[in-house]
Every structure is written in structure tokens, then in C-alpha cells.
Design a protein around this motif. Sequence first.
Motif, PDB file in Angstrom:
ATOM      1  N   GLY A  23       4.046   2.145 -12.614  1.00  0.00           N
ATOM      2  CA  GLY A  23       4.693   3.027 -11.659  1.00  0.00           C
ATOM      3  C   GLY A  23       3.783   4.121 -11.140  1.00  0.00           C
ATOM      4  O   GLY A  23       4.064   4.738 -10.109  1.00  0.00           O
ATOM      5  N   ASN A  24       2.689   4.381 -11.858  1.00  0.00           N
ATOM      6  CA  ASN A  24       1.722   5.398 -11.434  1.00  0.00           C
ATOM      7  C   ASN A  24       0.394   4.771 -11.022  1.00  0.00           C
ATOM      8  O   ASN A  24      -0.640   5.457 -10.993  1.00  0.00           O
ATOM      9  CB  ASN A  24       1.501   6.422 -12.541  1.00  0.00           C
ATOM     10  CG  ASN A  24       2.656   7.407 -12.639  1.00  0.00           C
ATOM     11  OD1 ASN A  24       3.309   7.705 -11.651  1.00  0.00           O
ATOM     12  ND2 ASN A  24       2.908   7.903 -13.838  1.00  0.00           N
ATOM     13  N   LEU A  25       0.426   3.488 -10.727  1.00  0.00           N
ATOM     14  CA  LEU A  25      -0.742   2.788 -10.213  1.00  0.00           C
ATOM     15  C   LEU A  25      -0.400   2.232  -8.833  1.00  0.00           C
ATOM     16  O   LEU A  25       0.735   1.841  -8.580  1.00  0.00           O
ATOM     17  CB  LEU A  25      -1.154   1.654 -11.155  1.00  0.00           C
ATOM     18  CG  LEU A  25      -1.491   2.071 -12.591  1.00  0.00           C
ATOM     19  CD1 LEU A  25      -1.785   0.844 -13.450  1.00  0.00           C
ATOM     20  CD2 LEU A  25      -2.654   3.042 -12.634  1.00  0.00           C
ATOM     21  N   ILE A  26      -1.380   2.204  -7.952  1.00  0.00           N
ATOM     22  CA  ILE A  26      -1.171   1.774  -6.571  1.00  0.00           C
ATOM     23  C   ILE A  26      -1.960   0.498  -6.302  1.00  0.00           C
ATOM     24  O   ILE A  26      -3.159   0.423  -6.611  1.00  0.00           O
ATOM     25  CB  ILE A  26      -1.615   2.870  -5.580  1.00  0.00           C
ATOM     26  CG1 ILE A  26      -0.844   4.172  -5.817  1.00  0.00           C
ATOM     27  CG2 ILE A  26      -1.446   2.401  -4.143  1.00  0.00           C
ATOM     28  CD1 ILE A  26       0.649   4.070  -5.592  1.00  0.00           C
ATOM     29  N   TYR A  27      -1.278  -0.491  -5.747  1.00  0.00           N
ATOM     30  CA  TYR A  27      -1.923  -1.727  -5.314  1.00  0.00           C
ATOM     31  C   TYR A  27      -2.394  -1.505  -3.886  1.00  0.00           C
ATOM     32  O   TYR A  27      -1.607  -1.458  -2.943  1.00  0.00           O
ATOM     33  CB  TYR A  27      -0.928  -2.885  -5.386  1.00  0.00           C
ATOM     34  CG  TYR A  27      -1.528  -4.244  -5.134  1.00  0.00           C
ATOM     35  CD1 TYR A  27      -2.139  -4.959  -6.155  1.00  0.00           C
ATOM     36  CD2 TYR A  27      -1.454  -4.827  -3.868  1.00  0.00           C
ATOM     37  CE1 TYR A  27      -2.665  -6.222  -5.923  1.00  0.00           C
ATOM     38  CE2 TYR A  27      -1.976  -6.084  -3.633  1.00  0.00           C
ATOM     39  CZ  TYR A  27      -2.588  -6.780  -4.669  1.00  0.00           C
ATOM     40  OH  TYR A  27      -3.115  -8.030  -4.436  1.00  0.00           O
ATOM     41  N   MET A  28      -3.702  -1.323  -3.724  1.00  0.00           N
ATOM     42  CA  MET A  28      -4.268  -0.937  -2.442  1.00  0.00           C
ATOM     43  C   MET A  28      -4.608  -2.157  -1.590  1.00  0.00           C
ATOM     44  O   MET A  28      -4.643  -3.285  -2.097  1.00  0.00           O
ATOM     45  CB  MET A  28      -5.528  -0.087  -2.687  1.00  0.00           C
ATOM     46  CG  MET A  28      -5.280   1.135  -3.561  1.00  0.00           C
ATOM     47  SD  MET A  28      -6.811   2.021  -3.974  1.00  0.00           S
ATOM     48  CE  MET A  28      -7.294   2.604  -2.334  1.00  0.00           C
ATOM     49  N   ASP A  29      -4.868  -1.913  -0.300  1.00  0.00           N
ATOM     50  CA  ASP A  29      -5.348  -2.989   0.565  1.00  0.00           C
ATOM     51  C   ASP A  29      -6.626  -3.565  -0.035  1.00  0.00           C
ATOM     52  O   ASP A  29      -7.523  -2.820  -0.439  1.00  0.00           O
ATOM     53  CB  ASP A  29      -5.635  -2.450   1.972  1.00  0.00           C
ATOM     54  CG  ASP A  29      -4.373  -2.104   2.728  1.00  0.00           C
ATOM     55  OD1 ASP A  29      -3.294  -2.534   2.295  1.00  0.00           O
ATOM     56  OD2 ASP A  29      -4.467  -1.378   3.744  1.00  0.00           O
ATOM     57  N   GLY A  30      -6.695  -4.881  -0.110  1.00  0.00           N
ATOM     58  CA  GLY A  30      -7.836  -5.515  -0.749  1.00  0.00           C
ATOM     59  C   GLY A  30      -7.603  -5.811  -2.215  1.00  0.00           C
ATOM     60  O   GLY A  30      -8.403  -6.492  -2.853  1.00  0.00           O
ATOM     61  N   GLY A  31      -6.502  -5.289  -2.778  1.00  0.00           N
ATOM     62  CA  GLY A  31      -6.120  -5.642  -4.137  1.00  0.00           C
ATOM     63  C   GLY A  31      -6.603  -4.720  -5.236  1.00  0.00           C
ATOM     64  O   GLY A  31      -6.247  -4.912  -6.392  1.00  0.00           O
ATOM     65  N   ARG A  32      -7.416  -3.704  -4.912  1.00  0.00           N
ATOM     66  CA  ARG A  32      -7.865  -2.796  -5.964  1.00  0.00           C
ATOM     67  C   ARG A  32      -6.728  -1.894  -6.413  1.00  0.00           C
ATOM     68  O   ARG A  32      -5.743  -1.686  -5.709  1.00  0.00           O
ATOM     69  CB  ARG A  32      -9.034  -1.937  -5.471  1.00  0.00           C
ATOM     70  CG  ARG A  32     -10.308  -2.708  -5.203  1.00  0.00           C
ATOM     71  CD  ARG A  32     -11.469  -1.758  -4.942  1.00  0.00           C
ATOM     72  NE  ARG A  32     -11.869  -1.053  -6.146  1.00  0.00           N
ATOM     73  CZ  ARG A  32     -12.756  -0.044  -6.157  1.00  0.00           C
ATOM     74  NH1 ARG A  32     -13.296   0.373  -5.013  1.00  0.00           N
ATOM     75  NH2 ARG A  32     -13.088   0.543  -7.284  1.00  0.00           N
ATOM     76  N   ILE A  33      -6.889  -1.325  -7.613  1.00  0.00           N
ATOM     77  CA  ILE A  33      -5.893  -0.419  -8.174  1.00  0.00           C
ATOM     78  C   ILE A  33      -6.341   1.022  -7.990  1.00  0.00           C
ATOM     79  O   ILE A  33      -7.483   1.374  -8.279  1.00  0.00           O
ATOM     80  CB  ILE A  33      -5.678  -0.705  -9.675  1.00  0.00           C
ATOM     81  CG1 ILE A  33      -4.979  -2.054  -9.867  1.00  0.00           C
ATOM     82  CG2 ILE A  33      -4.852   0.399 -10.324  1.00  0.00           C
ATOM     83  CD1 ILE A  33      -4.800  -2.433 -11.332  1.00  0.00           C
ATOM     84  N   GLY A  34      -5.417   1.850  -7.502  1.00  0.00           N
ATOM     85  CA  GLY A  34      -5.630   3.288  -7.441  1.00  0.00           C
ATOM     86  C   GLY A  34      -4.732   3.973  -8.459  1.00  0.00           C
ATOM     87  O   GLY A  34      -3.677   3.447  -8.837  1.00  0.00           O
ATOM     88  N   VAL A  35      -5.136   5.162  -8.915  1.00  0.00           N
ATOM     89  CA  VAL A  35      -4.406   5.881  -9.960  1.00  0.00           C
ATOM     90  C   VAL A  35      -3.884   7.201  -9.401  1.00  0.00           C
ATOM     91  O   VAL A  35      -4.616   7.935  -8.734  1.00  0.00           O
ATOM     92  CB  VAL A  35      -5.310   6.161 -11.177  1.00  0.00           C
ATOM     93  CG1 VAL A  35      -4.495   6.791 -12.315  1.00  0.00           C
ATOM     94  CG2 VAL A  35      -5.969   4.874 -11.655  1.00  0.00           C
ATOM     95  N   ILE A  36      -2.625   7.507  -9.678  1.00  0.00           N
ATOM     96  CA  ILE A  36      -2.004   8.746  -9.213  1.00  0.00           C
ATOM     97  C   ILE A  36      -1.309   9.447 -10.378  1.00  0.00           C
ATOM     98  O   ILE A  36      -1.262   8.934 -11.496  1.00  0.00           O
ATOM     99  CB  ILE A  36      -0.998   8.479  -8.076  1.00  0.00           C
ATOM    100  CG1 ILE A  36       0.142   7.563  -8.569  1.00  0.00           C
ATOM    101  CG2 ILE A  36      -1.703   7.861  -6.875  1.00  0.00           C
ATOM    102  CD1 ILE A  36       1.277   7.412  -7.555  1.00  0.00           C
ATOM    103  N   ASP A  37      -0.767  10.638 -10.094  1.00  0.00           N
ATOM    104  CA  ASP A  37       0.103  11.394 -11.010  1.00  0.00           C
ATOM    105  C   ASP A  37      -0.566  11.703 -12.346  1.00  0.00           C
ATOM    106  O   ASP A  37      -0.252  11.100 -13.378  1.00  0.00           O
ATOM    107  CB  ASP A  37       1.422  10.659 -11.233  1.00  0.00           C
ATOM    108  CG  ASP A  37       2.387  10.846 -10.072  1.00  0.00           C
ATOM    109  OD1 ASP A  37       2.009  11.527  -9.101  1.00  0.00           O
ATOM    110  OD2 ASP A  37       3.512  10.324 -10.130  1.00  0.00           O
ATOM    111  N   PHE A  38      -1.431  12.717 -12.313  1.00  0.00           N
ATOM    112  CA  PHE A  38      -2.110  13.176 -13.525  1.00  0.00           C
ATOM    113  C   PHE A  38      -1.434  14.415 -14.118  1.00  0.00           C
ATOM    114  O   PHE A  38      -2.046  15.127 -14.914  1.00  0.00           O
ATOM    115  CB  PHE A  38      -3.576  13.498 -13.212  1.00  0.00           C
ATOM    116  CG  PHE A  38      -4.418  12.283 -12.940  1.00  0.00           C
ATOM    117  CD1 PHE A  38      -5.134  11.671 -13.963  1.00  0.00           C
ATOM    118  CD2 PHE A  38      -4.497  11.745 -11.670  1.00  0.00           C
ATOM    119  CE1 PHE A  38      -5.908  10.550 -13.720  1.00  0.00           C
ATOM    120  CE2 PHE A  38      -5.277  10.618 -11.420  1.00  0.00           C
ATOM    121  CZ  PHE A  38      -5.981  10.021 -12.445  1.00  0.00           C
ATOM    122  N   ASN A  39      -0.197  14.684 -13.745  1.00  0.00           N
ATOM    123  CA  ASN A  39       0.424  15.941 -14.157  1.00  0.00           C
ATOM    124  C   ASN A  39       0.811  15.973 -15.633  1.00  0.00           C
ATOM    125  O   ASN A  39       1.192  17.035 -16.152  1.00  0.00           O
ATOM    126  CB  ASN A  39       1.660  16.242 -13.294  1.00  0.00           C
ATOM    127  CG  ASN A  39       2.732  15.179 -13.379  1.00  0.00           C
ATOM    128  OD1 ASN A  39       2.495  14.033 -13.000  1.00  0.00           O
ATOM    129  ND2 ASN A  39       3.896  15.540 -13.865  1.00  0.00           N
TER     130      ASN A  39
END
Length: 315
Positions: free
Chosen positions: A186-202
Motif C-alpha cells: 500500500g506504500n509502494l507505487i507501480y510506476m510506468d515501466g514497472g519499477r517500484i517507487g516508495v512513499i510514506d516515510f512518516n
Amino acid sequence: MEELFSGIPSSGEWVSVTPISKGWSEDRKYLIRTRRGEKLLLRLSEEDTLQEKRKEYEFISIVSSIGFPSSRPIAFGQNERGEVYSLLSWVSGRDLEEVLPSLSEKEQYLKGREAGIILRKIHSIPLKKEHRAEDTKAKKLRQLSRYENSDVRLKGDENPLAYVKNNIDEICRVAPVYQHGDFHPGNLIYMDGGRIGVIDFNRWRVGDPYEEFYKLQSFGREISVPYSVGEIDGYFDGRIPEEFWRGLAVYVAHASLYSIKWAEKFGKKEMDGMRRRAEIAKEDYDDYRRSIPKWYSKDMAEKYGKGMESHLIFQ
């Protein structure tokens, strides 16, 4: 609403501000769109969180430079009402938890491996001297006592309760690290191209690296078992120490019970969800007579993991 943003640099360039309701954070979150077509994330929190939020912003600054997509820091301070703001870049894509069910089993597993490698990168950040781990064992036992003395107890909770109390020394046996604190699809993003982005470090903190994995049981395996297996395999590169499983089982048993008490403030629906997850955990761990959950299988590494070089995703 304009007074909320008064005093924030570049707010005059914003063309739309959309509240974000997803998640359990106490921060108020907004999707910002600028005249130049950029998307930004604004987080607002109470004035008395200034020092805490400053440290969070500094941690995001460190993480954003270590080689995988994540929120980048743009501005930090207080608006004219004294509220604390953090302005971050927007990680574009879809929530990984939404995408995983549409992927093949192999793709789910490989996304898990990628996530595990990212988590290992976060844990590799050298600790600053002023950042120390709290007494996790004492904290977990205090939380468990709050659950045990509450009126929200799960029927048949005797074994997980005993398991935590009898095995509490199995946690915190390795060096503490910087934790993301809420690492799950739920705090990982499936980006264009398939890579993973990371959010919500609170929820970042310093603590036992193995503690990060109990959310696979809570929020990972119900979405994708292959992803959950892959995250563990990717983190350890296939060499999983026995102490990991023993410590993880303690964290899972604790979280499966205390999360019910924790969710009480969010209402019956969320509590029922935590109760359901606690029952699933009891089944997966054979009522805590085993330390490795039934859903974990070495077969996926043999089937899908061969030839995947960990460094490739960071090129």
C-alpha cells in the motif's frame, strides 16, 4: 483553505489542491498540481510536531539519494498558522497493492524481490550517532498488556499471547537500522515501466530490521503470496537466517493481537479487519506451533528467482 497554504514557497503557482483521504496517518495530505504541470505532495501536521517532522524530512532527504524512486524533499517549514508542512515530489503510478492481482505469479514474485532489495538498501543507511533504537521488547510487552487487559480480546488468543511472552528475546538480536516503518504494497507505487517507487516515510524509526516484515503477514500475503515470498527472498538474497523466522513469528503474534486494540479508534470495520487477519495468522503459524508461515515456499525462488541480479534495478 487558502490560509493553510499561506507562507509556503511557490504556493502561488498551484492551480489545484486535492485532499487525500487514504491511509491512517494523522497528517493531512494533499495532491498539488502546479502551473507547470507538476504534481506534488503536501503534508500538514500540528505545530507541536515541528522537531519530529523536521527529522522525518531529513530522513526523506537521505533516502531519496540512495538509488531507487521515492519522494524527494522540496520544502519544509511552518505556514502562517504555525502548522508544519512538508512539500515532496509526487511518485507517479498506481498503488502496488492494486496492481499485484493483475500480474502473473512470476511478476508478483519478482516485484516482491525488487521490494526486498529496496528495503535492504534502506536498512544499509549508516546510523547517525544521535539516532538510537528504543527498547522494543519493553514496548511490545506494554502494548500486549494493553490488549490483554482490554475488552477487545480475540477468542482463543492464549497461544499467541504465550508465544510473545515466552519468545520475546528472539527479537532485536541483530544490529538496529533505519526502518521505513510501514513497508507494504500500500506504500509502494507501480510506476510506468514497472519499477517500484516508495512513499510514506512518516513512521520511520530506528529498530530491528526484521520488524519490518510482519506487515507481510498483515497486508502482503492477503494481496499476493508470491510478492510476500519474493520480498523475503530478495532481502536476504536467498540466504535466510533461522533467527529471522523466530523473531518474525514474535512480531506477527504480537501485531495480530495488538492491532485489534490499535484499530479501536478507527471503528468496528477496521477492528473486524484486524480480527480476520489475526485468525489468518493463527492458521498460517499453526497457532504458533511453527515459526515459518505455511505460505512461505522455497519453490518460488527455484522457479522464478534464478539469474536475477540484485544490482540491476539500481542501474
